[in-house]
Design a protein around this motif. Structure first.
Motif, PDB file in Angstrom:
ATOM      1  N   PHE A 102     -22.801  61.576 101.640  1.00 53.01           N
ATOM      2  CA  PHE A 102     -21.834  62.635 101.471  1.00 53.01           C
ATOM      3  C   PHE A 102     -22.480  64.058 102.139  1.00 53.01           C
ATOM      4  O   PHE A 102     -23.445  64.534 101.701  1.00 53.01           O
ATOM      5  CB  PHE A 102     -21.410  62.815 100.257  1.00 53.01           C
ATOM      6  CG  PHE A 102     -20.126  63.721  99.892  1.00 53.01           C
ATOM      7  CD1 PHE A 102     -19.929  64.949 100.606  1.00 53.01           C
ATOM      8  CD2 PHE A 102     -19.089  63.056  99.465  1.00 53.01           C
ATOM      9  CE1 PHE A 102     -18.848  65.845 100.229  1.00 53.01           C
ATOM     10  CE2 PHE A 102     -17.813  63.876  99.056  1.00 53.01           C
ATOM     11  CZ  PHE A 102     -17.976  65.085  99.716  1.00 53.01           C
ATOM     12  N   LEU A 103     -21.915  64.217 103.305  1.00 51.21           N
ATOM     13  CA  LEU A 103     -22.460  65.529 104.073  1.00 51.21           C
ATOM     14  C   LEU A 103     -21.569  66.677 103.571  1.00 51.21           C
ATOM     15  O   LEU A 103     -20.490  66.680 103.925  1.00 51.21           O
ATOM     16  CB  LEU A 103     -22.320  65.492 105.492  1.00 51.21           C
ATOM     17  CG  LEU A 103     -23.202  66.661 106.216  1.00 51.21           C
ATOM     18  CD1 LEU A 103     -24.753  66.786 106.003  1.00 51.21           C
ATOM     19  CD2 LEU A 103     -23.146  66.400 107.444  1.00 51.21           C
ATOM     20  N   PHE A 104     -22.065  67.489 102.748  1.00 49.35           N
ATOM     21  CA  PHE A 104     -21.223  68.972 102.402  1.00 49.35           C
ATOM     22  C   PHE A 104     -21.065  69.759 103.572  1.00 49.35           C
ATOM     23  O   PHE A 104     -22.078  69.734 104.324  1.00 49.35           O
ATOM     24  CB  PHE A 104     -21.950  69.603 101.155  1.00 49.35           C
ATOM     25  CG  PHE A 104     -21.923  68.665  99.774  1.00 49.35           C
ATOM     26  CD1 PHE A 104     -20.710  68.441  98.874  1.00 49.35           C
ATOM     27  CD2 PHE A 104     -23.000  67.645  99.686  1.00 49.35           C
ATOM     28  CE1 PHE A 104     -20.818  67.633  97.885  1.00 49.35           C
ATOM     29  CE2 PHE A 104     -22.997  66.888  98.452  1.00 49.35           C
ATOM     30  CZ  PHE A 104     -21.828  66.946  97.446  1.00 49.35           C
ATOM     31  N   GLN A 105     -20.304  70.550 103.432  1.00 46.11           N
ATOM     32  CA  GLN A 105     -19.973  71.949 104.323  1.00 46.11           C
ATOM     33  C   GLN A 105     -21.105  72.594 104.589  1.00 46.11           C
ATOM     34  O   GLN A 105     -21.730  72.857 105.726  1.00 46.11           O
ATOM     35  CB  GLN A 105     -18.684  72.620 104.016  1.00 46.11           C
ATOM     36  CG  GLN A 105     -17.417  72.064 104.004  1.00 46.11           C
ATOM     37  CD  GLN A 105     -16.346  73.068 104.005  1.00 46.11           C
ATOM     38  OE1 GLN A 105     -16.554  74.076 104.480  1.00 46.11           O
ATOM     39  NE2 GLN A 105     -15.340  72.730 103.100  1.00 46.11           N
ATOM     40  N   SER A 106     -21.832  73.037 103.500  1.00 46.65           N
ATOM     41  CA  SER A 106     -23.063  73.862 103.644  1.00 46.65           C
ATOM     42  C   SER A 106     -24.379  73.031 104.015  1.00 46.65           C
ATOM     43  O   SER A 106     -25.400  73.588 104.132  1.00 46.65           O
ATOM     44  CB  SER A 106     -23.128  74.436 102.117  1.00 46.65           C
ATOM     45  OG  SER A 106     -23.548  73.522 101.405  1.00 46.65           O
ATOM     46  N   GLY A 107     -24.467  71.825 103.821  1.00 41.97           N
ATOM     47  CA  GLY A 107     -25.616  71.078 104.043  1.00 41.97           C
ATOM     48  C   GLY A 107     -26.338  70.722 102.737  1.00 41.97           C
ATOM     49  O   GLY A 107     -26.916  69.807 102.419  1.00 41.97           O
ATOM     50  N   ALA A 108     -25.897  71.749 101.602  1.00 44.49           N
ATOM     51  CA  ALA A 108     -26.491  71.724 100.157  1.00 44.49           C
ATOM     52  C   ALA A 108     -27.939  71.164 100.201  1.00 44.49           C
ATOM     53  O   ALA A 108     -28.247  70.217  99.394  1.00 44.49           O
ATOM     54  CB  ALA A 108     -25.587  70.502  99.580  1.00 44.49           C
ATOM     55  N   LEU A 109     -28.880  72.133 100.821  1.00 40.69           N
ATOM     56  CA  LEU A 109     -30.126  71.873 100.916  1.00 40.69           C
ATOM     57  C   LEU A 109     -30.591  72.937  99.567  1.00 40.69           C
ATOM     58  O   LEU A 109     -30.168  73.657  99.115  1.00 40.69           O
ATOM     59  CB  LEU A 109     -30.978  72.346 102.003  1.00 40.69           C
ATOM     60  CG  LEU A 109     -30.450  71.500 103.095  1.00 40.69           C
ATOM     61  CD1 LEU A 109     -31.280  72.243 104.169  1.00 40.69           C
ATOM     62  CD2 LEU A 109     -30.785  70.123 102.952  1.00 40.69           C
ATOM     63  N   TYR A 110     -31.922  72.280  98.843  1.00 42.21           N
ATOM     64  CA  TYR A 110     -32.317  73.073  97.774  1.00 42.21           C
ATOM     65  C   TYR A 110     -33.323  74.278  98.398  1.00 42.21           C
ATOM     66  O   TYR A 110     -34.223  73.736  99.126  1.00 42.21           O
ATOM     67  CB  TYR A 110     -33.204  72.193  96.956  1.00 42.21           C
ATOM     68  CG  TYR A 110     -32.661  71.023  96.282  1.00 42.21           C
ATOM     69  CD1 TYR A 110     -31.765  71.394  95.294  1.00 42.21           C
ATOM     70  CD2 TYR A 110     -32.777  69.717  96.765  1.00 42.21           C
ATOM     71  CE1 TYR A 110     -31.050  70.313  94.535  1.00 42.21           C
ATOM     72  CE2 TYR A 110     -32.072  68.865  95.949  1.00 42.21           C
ATOM     73  CZ  TYR A 110     -31.327  69.316  95.070  1.00 42.21           C
ATOM     74  OH  TYR A 110     -30.476  68.287  94.192  1.00 42.21           O
TER      75      TYR A 110
END
Length: 259
Positions: A102-110
């Motif tokens: 699942f690739l979220f819009q933001s990239g959702a990196l820590y």
């Protein structure tokens, strides 16, 4: 008028083995009267890129979040690899999620972790028996697959929007999923970077034979990546076809996406 069509034959040779995702009569209401999905039906075949179009708030992201269990629908079936995920235990659902990227819009990196740590953390969470050397090898391979091998020691704050999307995709690919769900993969990117991300989506499908659902407002991305397009309107699939077919559709509302 709902324009139910015969499923268009996808471009990929690997799409003749039946649906890898099947959604049947999906409904979802938030609160008392905010009904988003009113009976969505769709299929995705092995090796196929399906693009879903629709106005903001039409339920595109809600649909794909239901597929991975981030949102629970009120009614309907969601079959992935032939299993209705709504009947799975929590443990079984987690096992299924490993096969679905699942690739979220933001990239959702820590933000507090380096690129290496972001990817290593994801890998170790699901494959705890890997040695340090194996983890490092997998991280490097995933980064090189998105053209960012030299970003391994960077922090997310040092990355451009396009690079964050690529790293987010690398983190998805590191588990070698069979399905990838892209939520607005080119949003907020310039034209050149958006094209690069679209080319990367195609490259991943061709090399790894993934099936994908791509939620996008970017018609250049849709034209480049879609084997088939579905258009959501008023909580149901309103039209379906190839880019070329829908571009010439008799329905003025459908054609408006292509103008």
């Amino acid at each position: 008028m709902i324009k139910e069509k015969e499923h268009t034959e996808p471009k990929s040779e690997d799409t003749n083995q039946g649906p890898i995702i099947e959604i049947i009569d999906l409904h979802k209401t938030f609160g008392e009267d905010n009904t988003i999905l009113k009976g969505v039906n769709l299929t995705v075949n092995k090796g196929e890129d399906l693009v879903i179009l629709g106005r903001s708030g039409s339920g595109k992201s809600v649909t794909i979040k239901c597929i991975v269990g981030l949102i629970e629908p009120d009614q309907g079936e969601i079959k992935v690899f032939g299993e209705n995920i709504l009947n799975l235990s929590k443990e079984e659902l987690n096992e299924m999620r490993v096969k679905i990227g699942f690739l979220f819009q933001s990239g959702a990196l820590y933000d507090s972790m380096s690129v290496r740590e972001n990817l290593s953390f994801t890998l170790r969470a699901h494959k705890r028996d890997l040695s340090e050397e194996e983890v490092e090898s997998e991280v490097i391979e995933a980064l090189e697959s998105v053209g960012l091998g030299d970003a391994i020691d960077k922090m997310p704050s040092e990355l451009s929007g396009g690079m964050r999307k690529r790293i987010g995709l690398a983190r998805t690919l590191i588990l070698k999923p069979e399905i990838i769900l892209y939520d607005e993969p080119t949003t907020g990117l310039d034209t050149i970077t958006s094209r690069e991300i679209s080319e990367l989506i195609l490259d991943i499908k061709n090399k790894q034979k993934t099936a994908s659902i791509i939620i996008t407002h970017d018609m250049a991305c849709a034209k480049m990546t879609a084997d088939r397009i579905m258009v959501l309107k008023d909580g149901v699939i309103h039209a379906e076809g190839t880019y070329e077919e829908l571009e010439k559709d008799e329905d003025e509302w459908v054609r408006s996406f292509f103008e």
